[in-house]
Design an enzyme around this catalytic site. Structure first.
Site, PDB file in Angstrom:
ATOM      1  N   LYS A 180      -2.340   2.210   8.130  1.00  0.00           N
ATOM      2  CA  LYS A 180      -1.571   3.452   7.934  1.00  0.00           C
ATOM      3  C   LYS A 180      -2.020   4.180   6.664  1.00  0.00           C
ATOM      4  O   LYS A 180      -2.263   5.381   6.687  1.00  0.00           O
ATOM      5  CB  LYS A 180      -0.075   3.106   7.877  1.00  0.00           C
ATOM      6  N   ARG A 190      -5.038   8.906   4.434  1.00  0.00           N
ATOM      7  CA  ARG A 190      -6.012   9.422   3.453  1.00  0.00           C
ATOM      8  C   ARG A 190      -7.238  10.020   4.138  1.00  0.00           C
ATOM      9  O   ARG A 190      -7.826  10.980   3.633  1.00  0.00           O
ATOM     10  CB  ARG A 190      -6.403   8.299   2.479  1.00  0.00           C
ATOM     11  N   SER A 224       3.189   2.018  -8.145  1.00  0.00           N
ATOM     12  CA  SER A 224       3.217   2.778  -6.896  1.00  0.00           C
ATOM     13  C   SER A 224       1.878   3.452  -6.636  1.00  0.00           C
ATOM     14  O   SER A 224       1.434   4.304  -7.410  1.00  0.00           O
ATOM     15  CB  SER A 224       4.322   3.850  -6.953  1.00  0.00           C
ATOM     16  N   GLN A 276       1.382   5.472  -4.272  1.00  0.00           N
ATOM     17  CA  GLN A 276       1.631   6.867  -3.884  1.00  0.00           C
ATOM     18  C   GLN A 276       1.656   7.763  -5.117  1.00  0.00           C
ATOM     19  O   GLN A 276       1.090   8.859  -5.108  1.00  0.00           O
ATOM     20  CB  GLN A 276       2.943   6.970  -3.109  1.00  0.00           C
ATOM     21  N   ASP A 325       5.168  -4.164   1.373  1.00  0.00           N
ATOM     22  CA  ASP A 325       5.624  -3.794   2.716  1.00  0.00           C
ATOM     23  C   ASP A 325       5.869  -5.013   3.606  1.00  0.00           C
ATOM     24  O   ASP A 325       6.450  -4.891   4.685  1.00  0.00           O
ATOM     25  CB  ASP A 325       4.600  -2.876   3.390  1.00  0.00           C
ATOM     26  N   LYS A 377      12.642   2.090  -0.276  1.00  0.00           N
ATOM     27  CA  LYS A 377      11.722   2.240   0.859  1.00  0.00           C
ATOM     28  C   LYS A 377      12.436   3.019   1.975  1.00  0.00           C
ATOM     29  O   LYS A 377      13.458   3.652   1.721  1.00  0.00           O
ATOM     30  CB  LYS A 377      11.225   0.866   1.330  1.00  0.00           C
ATOM     31  N   ARG A 405      15.687  -2.102   1.640  1.00  0.00           N
ATOM     32  CA  ARG A 405      15.208  -3.271   2.396  1.00  0.00           C
ATOM     33  C   ARG A 405      15.776  -4.581   1.880  1.00  0.00           C
ATOM     34  O   ARG A 405      15.676  -5.593   2.580  1.00  0.00           O
ATOM     35  CB  ARG A 405      13.671  -3.309   2.414  1.00  0.00           C
ATOM     36  N   ARG A 410       9.735  -1.453   9.715  1.00  0.00           N
ATOM     37  CA  ARG A 410       9.437  -2.851   9.355  1.00  0.00           C
ATOM     38  C   ARG A 410      10.664  -3.754   9.530  1.00  0.00           C
ATOM     39  O   ARG A 410      10.522  -4.952   9.774  1.00  0.00           O
ATOM     40  CB  ARG A 410       8.864  -2.925   7.935  1.00  0.00           C
TER      41      ARG A 410
END
Ligand code: S3P
Length: 435
Positions: free
Chosen positions: A24, A29, A169, A171, A317, A344, A348, A390
């Site tokens: 993913k 990207r 992170s 991101q 993840d 998330k 989670r 997930r």
């Protein structure tokens, strides 16, 4: 329409050979960098999950020519300077990666754009990206002073910064580096802990000069990307569900082929090893920019371990499925330093604890993780996915060892990262091979 699925408790072995869908993070990207680059970019093994399709639709609204033919994608772009100002909002769906990386990309563009996602995205913190981008000169406004979507971005000239990351992170790191490509000066990002480095690897592949040493990444502004070919390996985060299924189901042996084995992502393999799983890892010979290989796992007698520190970003993840794994390990498993789980797709920590408890697991949540004692025989029941792919897949894999059927509410969210998950689960529970 009823959005639930009921899985019987057949307790069959998990056997066969499988290729999971494309990674993913890498798929996102490939589209983003292909759209920023000049020339033609071809992608093979692209993940046709909802999140990556959201990324494609955002760039199509910016006027980029993107053609999807099964898992092959062709992007023809004249570079960012030729993007058109979108008349529609850019819908990032459920995708944090799309939302955060787009902010970095659009900050230094010539266009104005508005980003909106789903209910889950509306709750996820954007300040962590917007703060450094504003330091670079970005013009971004949004709900609660720019902390949450909807967000409006007016592209502008940017100046490089030297930024020490307060959270681990990829991101945030990627958003700053992508803004840095258009900024004046050298952008520096300093990480406390290593996070996935797909952005750094792929920027080099698109012709950018970028250095990374001792968790310090440097990038000179004003670099133009050039189109290239990207081969997307299977997603180790998707493979993790079947690795765990193979380890916990009786008389099982499953081989996952063509899986991405980037060391910033292989924390799940470390955990399986530390727990005592019977597993073999083979690296493919020809390594392009991303390492690829095969992993074979057998039913295993497992032991509880402690998971924390710099291992966490390498398996963030995978924690929901690791929690399920730990319910079958002898002794106590402690997962700590994982506060990020709370922000998330859903919280989670509470989602995993609440759902595994419904199956009879001995699990408690902590402020930064969870404590799980095993082994425990899991029953069945009605589980909630909370719209988080997930959590939904964790619940589905529990069915391979559960003594009663498991019904999963809001199961369709699994298509965010693994559209053919149930088909693969069915085939692997009937001793199949799927390449
Ligand atoms: C991702 C980074 C991670 C991960 C997410 C994908 C990426 O998020 O959880 O699924 O592609 O960069 P954070 O950067 O928030 O840790």
């Amino acid at each position: 329409m009823k959005d639930s699925i009921k899985l019987s408790a057949n307790q069959l072995p998990i056997q066969g050979t499988l290729r999971v869908p494309g990674d993913k993070s890498i798929s996102h990207r490939s589209i983003m960098f292909g759209a920023m680059a000049q020339g033609r970019t071809t992608v093979s093994g692209f993940l046709l999950g909802d999140d990556c399709l959201s990324t494609i639709s955002c760039f199509q609204k910016l006027g980029v020519d993107i053609q999807v033919n099964d898992t092959n994608v062709i992007i023809n772009s004249d570079g960012m300077d030729k993007w058109i100002e979108p008349i529609e909002i850019l819908d990032t769906g459920n995708s944090g990666t799309t939302t955060r990386l787009m902010l970095g990309i659009l900050a230094g563009s010539d266009v104005h754009a508005v980003l909106v996602g789903d209910e889950s995205i509306a709750k996820r913190p954007m300040k962590r990206v917007i703060e450094p981008l504003r330091q670079m000169g970005a013009q971004i406004s949004g709900r609660s002073g720019g902390q949450f979507t909807p967000l409006a971005i007016q592209g502008t000239a940017l100046t490089a910064i030297d930024y020490t990351m307060p959270v681990a992170s990829a991101q945030v790191k990627s958003a700053i580096l992508l803004a840095g490509l258009r900024a004046q000066g050298v952008t520096t990002v300093r990480e406390m802990e290593v996070t996935r480095d797909h952005t750094e690897r792929m920027l080099s592949k698109f012709g950018a000069v970028i250095s990374s040493e001792n968790r310090v990444i440097k990038l000179q502004g004003g670099q133009q990307l050039t189109g290239t070919h990207v081969e997307v390996p299977g997603d180790i985060s998707s493979a993790a569900f079947f690795l765990v299924a193979g380890a916990i189901a009786k008389e099982s042996r499953i081989r996952l082929e063509h899986v991405g084995l980037n060391p910033t992502r292989t924390g799940i393999l470390d955990v399986l090893n530390l727990m005592g799983a019977k597993m073999e890892v083979e690296m493919n010979d020809s390594i392009d920019d991303e390492p690829i290989g095969s992993v074979t796992i057998n039913s295993s007698v497992l032991k509880g371990i402690e998971i924390g520190g710099d291992l966490i970003p390498r398996l963030i993840d995978e924690i929901p499925i690791i929690a399920l794994l730990a319910t079958q390990a002898h002794g106590t498993t402690v997962i700590k330093d994982a506060e990020e789980l709370k922000v998330k797709e859903t919280d989670r920590i509470s989602a995993v604890v609440d759902e595994l408890k419904k199956l009879g697991a001995d699990i408690e949540g902590t402020n930064d993780g969870m404590i799980i004692r095993g082994p425990v025989t899991l029953s069945g029941g009605q589980l909630q996915s909370y719209g988080d792919h997930r959590i939904g897949m964790m619940a589905a894999i529990a069915s391979v060892i559960a003594t009663q059927p498991i019904e999963i509410e809001q199961a369709s969210c699994i298509s965010v990262s693994y559209p053919n998950f149930f088909e693969h689960l069915h085939i692997m529970s009937s001793s199949g091979t799927l390449r």
